[in-house]
Design an enzyme around this catalytic site. Sequence first.
Site, PDB file in Angstrom:
ATOM      1  N   GLU B  49      22.536   7.287  22.151  1.00  0.00           N
ATOM      2  CA  GLU B  49      23.472   7.794  22.889  1.00  0.00           C
ATOM      3  C   GLU B  49      22.953   8.061  24.227  1.00  0.00           C
ATOM      4  OE1 GLU B  49      22.510   8.812  19.917  1.00  0.00           O
ATOM      5  OE2 GLU B  49      23.806   9.872  18.521  1.00  0.00           O
ATOM      6  N   CYS B  80      20.775  14.662  21.971  1.00  0.00           N
ATOM      7  CA  CYS B  80      21.693  13.876  22.280  1.00  0.00           C
ATOM      8  C   CYS B  80      23.208  14.670  22.286  1.00  0.00           C
ATOM      9  CB  CYS B  80      22.016  12.757  21.134  1.00  0.00           C
ATOM     10  SG  CYS B  80      20.695  11.484  21.349  1.00  0.00           S
TER      11      CYS B  80
END
Lengths: 150, 150
Positions: B49, B80
Amino acid sequence: MQEAIRLAHEGMRNGEGGPFGALVVKDGHVIGKGCNKVAAQSDPTAHAEIVAIREACRYLGHFQLEGCVLYTSCEPCPMCLGAIYWARPERFFYACTKTDAAAIGFDDKFIYEELEIPLGERKIPAEQLMREDALKVFQQWSALGNKFVF
Amino acid sequence: MQEAIRLAHEGMRNGEGGPFGALVVKDGHVIGKGCNKVAAQSDPTAHAEIVAIREACRYLGHFQLEGCVLYTSCEPCPMCLGAIYWARPERFFYACTKTDAAAIGFDDKFIYEELEIPLGERKIPAEQLMREDALKVFQQWSALGNKFVF
């Protein structure tokens, strides 16, 4: 910590990002340091702790900060706390708190609060898709020999 | 999501890191993508991510992902998720869960659990130092005109 605070001040003065600084120390030597560079690098992940951790890991050639201590001028936000857990330094020191950061307009405290709410009810909506397909890759990972452990 | 899962598989097969993939879409176009590169880059923050968000922000020349959707092959870890909140896409989709990730040896769930424990009682010890000195920089930030808001 004095140096982390100096980095926070310098980064702010240079317009690199918010007023945050951090550094990583191993055996009495600074092996990574940084200030918030979100604005300068157009990178929302360039918080001081992340910049310092990445620099220290590049120096060590390894993704773990064994035997290291991190100093940060403010209590890490959830992103940076997560990064600290993945990097696993021995301990860390912080100066200001997430409440101090909220008082000058930063979302740290808000993000901590969002984490306490179930995934589907948070401000940024999240939905699950295709779990069965993704699980197949996880199963292949499990079957691999000789892999890194994170 | 199919492409995020393909990236997860490809990254794992190439030994770049764990079996995770992600991408950022704006107006029907992929503007950032990535797989976990923790091992390949010796960078504990190089989760799929984060790699995808950084690429998308570089493309847009901005630290916010307004109007974007993120797809990730696994529920984001706290690092993330924090990055998603700072980048502020409109929404995100995930496939596997943090429990699925824990089942194949990743710490996502453990880190979520640590976040529920008071700062000083967690596995990685944290201590406060020099708050008054760091607060002075926050006060200077507050007094600044014309600054970015994160």
